[in-house]
Enzyme design. Structure first.
Site, short mmCIF file in Angstrom:
data_model
loop_
_atom_site.label_atom_id
_atom_site.label_comp_id
_atom_site.label_asym_id
_atom_site.label_seq_id
_atom_site.Cartn_x
_atom_site.Cartn_y
_atom_site.Cartn_z
N CYS A 205 0.85 -1.14 0.34
CA CYS A 205 -0.10 0.11 -0.02
C CYS A 205 1.00 1.41 -0.14
O CYS A 205 1.48 1.60 0.84
CB CYS A 205 -0.86 -0.02 1.23
SG CYS A 205 -1.95 1.52 1.46
N CYS B 60 -0.32 4.09 2.39
CA CYS B 60 -0.03 3.94 3.65
C CYS B 60 1.34 4.14 4.05
O CYS B 60 1.51 4.54 5.16
CB CYS B 60 -0.66 2.37 4.33
SG CYS B 60 -1.97 1.76 3.50
N ASP B 61 2.31 3.61 3.41
CA ASP B 61 3.76 3.33 3.82
C ASP B 61 4.68 4.20 3.07
O ASP B 61 5.86 4.27 3.41
CB ASP B 61 3.82 1.91 3.88
CG ASP B 61 3.19 1.15 4.60
OD1 ASP B 61 2.45 1.28 5.57
OD2 ASP B 61 2.93 -0.07 4.46
#
Ligand code: FAD
Lengths: 317, 116
Positions: A135, A138-139
């Site tokens: 992701c 997200c990261d």
């Protein structure tokens, strides 16, 4: 709770929730069973900008709206359950949840969707969250000024590679073929980005590190030579696998393990329908899942109504 | 604040109070994102089953969430959520990125088991 329903839907993603909305609105007593969070892949999607009529919405919000809409029409939804066994063969379908609760129905819709395809090579589980991610939104910010790899050659891989250049110093796209499957505009965006470089016709064959990922081993697919490169992170976007293995040998699947359906979403078993990302089809989107869910619901409704009509005729004789 | 039904930890003080008042604690430190939401959902369900464990969340971007972000156990973490299991105030297990129900229950059973 009465344990008999007209229709049981397995899976509460876009397809399953849509089927739940249509069936419950038609006063067909419907239960949706879902392993994990209701919403499916929509919950994994940060922003959906191509759902007609809604310019932009978070996947979580769209999923919550669909869930609420189904519940408001009277649909029963049980999320975070484990389907431990089922029997779809007979006229009465049986589904057992958490090894103890048995539900029965006249018809079943399988809407189990898909999941990200893992690279499936040594080190992947070990370094998930320690350098390997699925992701970008997200990261991505953990990789500020770092050197990363994006694995894949489809739309998601190229789009996310470009978005990751906001953070990373260098992004290398590794793809197994000599050309990309992505739409041309994603490819040209990636090609003109000075931070992006490409390693074509190659696969990652091992993730290596100590407490975190530090290196990957890659193999050229033409000469099969291997080499290692130092890397801070790898983002994997290599498509999806259908969640259909539980149904193998029970209903007909194709060589990609996708469920084979006709145009009314009938599977090879009477009274069992399928919809969404788990069926054999070319395009996997929220809109196509919603369309499949609609068709499966209308077909299941007709099937159930016919059964009920027959029961009424038998009773009146 | 995170949109979950879990207890929210909003400050370093609340974090230490929670650890002082509970023997077994599981905290999910994340955002409202795709890798985190499934973990909160599992925790909301497991809260009913694991009555001896206090389940809570903390927003990753709160300045006070450094109590989790800067834990030595998290120094090699590159994926949210950071999930921390505490026993008697001490970190006994930490995980990075999305976790399945099986992975979470295995950690709860191994590290926060119930001594009658
Ligand atoms: C990162 C990402 C970004 C995307 N972006 C977009 C976009 O911008 N626009 C767009 O239109 N599409 C997008 N897609 C694709 C879209 O999300 C999917 O095509 C669609 O949501 C599929 O819906 P579905 O209901 O078929 O399956 P899923 O969403 O996969 O839902 C299936 C559900 O079934 C459950 N399940 C699986 N197995 C079982 C079982 N054995 N028992 C019980 N339950 C089970 C799962 O937990 C899940 O909740 C994106 C997908 C991803 C991952």
């Amino acid at each position: 709770m009465n344990n008999h329903f007209d229709v049981i839907i397995i899976g509460a993603g876009a397809a399953g929730l849509t089927a739940g909305i249509y069936l419950s609105r038609a006063k067909i007593n419907t239960l949706i069973l879902n392993e994990g969070t209701a919403g499916g892949q929509m919950v994994l999607t940060h922003q959906i900008a191509n759902y007609p009529g809604i310019e932009s919405i978070s996947g979580y919000e769209l999923a919550s709206n669909m869930k609420r809409q189904a519940q408001n029409f009277g649909c029963t939804i049980r999320a975070n359950v484990k389907i431990t066994s089922f029997d779809l063969q007979g006229e009465t379908k049986k589904v057992v949840v958490n090894n103890k609760e048995e539900y029965t129905s006249h018809a079943v819709i399988i809407a189990t969707g898909g999941r990200p395809r893992p690279a499936g090579v040594p080190g992947e589980d070990e370094y998930k969250g320690k350098g390997i991610s699925y992701c970008a939104t997200c990261d991505g910010d953990f990789f500020q000024d770092k050197e990363i790899v994006v694995l894949g050659g489809g739309n998601s891989a190229l789009e996310e590679a470009v978005s990751l250049t906001k953070y990373a110093a260098k992004v290398t796209i590794i793809h197994q073929f000599d050309n990309f499957q992505a739409f041309e505009h994603y490819v040209s965006e990636a090609k003109k980005n000075p931070k992006i470089s490409f390693i074509m016709e190659s696969k990652i064959v091992e993730f290596i590190g100590n407490e975190k990922l530090t290196r990957i081993k890659i193999q050229n697919q033409k000469d099969l030579n291997t080499s290692e490169i130092n890397i801070d992170g790898v983002f994997i976007f290599i498509g999806y696998v259908p969640n259909s293995e539980r149904f193998e040998g029970i209903i007909e699947l194709n060589e990609n393990k996708e469920i084979i359906v006709d145009k009314n979403m009938n599977t090879s078993l009477p009274g069992v329908f399928a919809a969404g990302d788990n069926i054999a089809k070319r395009y996997r989107q929220v809109t196509t899942a919603v369309a499949d869910g609609t068709i499966a619901a209308l077909s299941a409704a007709e099937f159930v109504n016919n059964i009920k009509k027959n029961i009424n005729i038998e009773e009146s004789i | 604040m995170l949109r979950t039904n879990l207890t929210h930890i909003l400050s370093e003080k609340e974090h230490s109070e929670l650890l002082d008042n509970n023997e077994n604690v599981m905290i999910c430190c994340g955002r409202m994102g795709p890798m985190c939401i499934p973990v909160y959902a599992e925790m909301e369900e497991l809260e009913k089953e694991y009555k001896h464990v206090k389940f809570a969340d903390m927003e990753f971007d709160l300045p006070d969430a450094k109590v989790i972000r800067e834990l030595p156990e998290c120094r090699n973490f590159f994926g949210i959520p950071f999930v921390i299991y505490y026993k008697n105030g001490k970190v006994v297990k930490a995980t990075s990125s999305i976790q399945s129900r099986e992975q979470i229950t295995s950690n709860l059973d191994t590290y926060l088991n119930h001594h009658e």
